[in-house]
Design an enzyme around this catalytic site. Sequence first.
Site, mmCIF file in Angstrom:
data_model
loop_
_atom_site.group_PDB
_atom_site.id
_atom_site.type_symbol
_atom_site.label_atom_id
_atom_site.label_comp_id
_atom_site.label_asym_id
_atom_site.label_seq_id
_atom_site.Cartn_x
_atom_site.Cartn_y
_atom_site.Cartn_z
ATOM 1 N N CYS A 215 5.685 9.799 1.294
ATOM 2 C CA CYS A 215 4.475 10.575 1.491
ATOM 3 C C CYS A 215 4.422 11.593 0.365
ATOM 4 O O CYS A 215 5.416 12.249 0.091
ATOM 5 C CB CYS A 215 4.535 11.272 2.850
ATOM 6 N N ARG B 99 0.843 -1.199 0.000
ATOM 7 C CA ARG B 99 0.000 0.000 0.000
ATOM 8 C C ARG B 99 0.885 1.260 0.000
ATOM 9 O O ARG B 99 0.946 1.991 -0.968
ATOM 10 C CB ARG B 99 -0.939 -0.033 1.222
ATOM 11 N N HIS C 62 5.529 3.812 13.082
ATOM 12 C CA HIS C 62 5.625 3.831 11.607
ATOM 13 C C HIS C 62 6.628 4.923 11.234
ATOM 14 O O HIS C 62 6.314 6.105 11.276
ATOM 15 C CB HIS C 62 4.218 4.101 11.056
HETATM 16 ZN ZN ZN Z 1 4.276 5.839 5.656
#
Ligand code: ZN
Length: 310
Positions: free
Chosen positions: A241, A14, A208
């Site tokens: 990101c 993902r 994370h």
């Molecule tokens: Zn991430």
Amino acid sequence: MLPAEVSIREVGPRDGFQNEPETIRTEDKLRLIGILLDAGLRRIELTSFVRSDVIPQLSDAEEVLSGIEPRDGVVYSALVPNLRGLDRALGFTDKLGEVSFFCSATESHNRANVNRSIEESLGELEQAVGKASDSGLRCVSVISVSFGCPYEGRVEPETVFGIAERLVAAGCDEIGFGDTTGMANPRQVGEFFVAASERLDGTELTAHFHNTRGQGLANALAALEAGVCSFESSFGELGGCPFPPGATGNIATEDLVGMLEEMGIDTGVDSAAVVRASAAAQEILGRPLGSHVLTAGPVDWSGPEQSPEA
Ligand code: ZN
């Protein structure tokens, strides 16, 4: 005291695939996920039920879920941005054990990411978490830019804990804290998780980290020493990101597993086998990936002289 074992959720399919400029073919995604499963990963975030005009790289979410086989002891999850995405995920409750939601810790990042205020996001997430729980799905929420925000700078832990408490009250079983653009340092991370485990006692707390500035593994060690035993990482150091552009790389699963196993902490994952997935991804993407264990290979203490062939 360090934990005896650590749980790792692989988020490359993902977080990694959505940030590649090219869309990876569904059959290649399924092949890579198969290698990751064979490597021993037991939690895998397969895709996101996001609108395909927003993230075309994941427009095959239904095909990925249809193509994946349930395996004993494996919990599949999907990222869900809103109630519409949740409705798509609810078509796969035979495959999914968990759904992950997300929200940013700062107004500017939330606005850039989903064009909403934090309050608007939380309002919809509270409904979505309730609906997902009612359908038997375990609910995870990841709070982006929990340590630092590219627009607003340092983020106060109290702000993050306030959001986390709302999500726990709504029914989330696990809260992830994302260093989305790689701004955190190990001291900050250690202090953050010591405080978080007091404030959010009874909730699984997951770290994370992104390796944008090379501090990902150091931050993971600091979290570990603060009692965290749940991590998210991405094979091959895939991922990043989109806001702002250029912020790249989750910590690599094989690097994290390599460090933990060398420290005597059980992950259930074989880093040499994860490297096979990363090597296959390099071929598919046609570019070298950032993972260190991929480049150097896992540590071999036997040395060439002791190997049976020598
Ligand atoms: Zn991430």
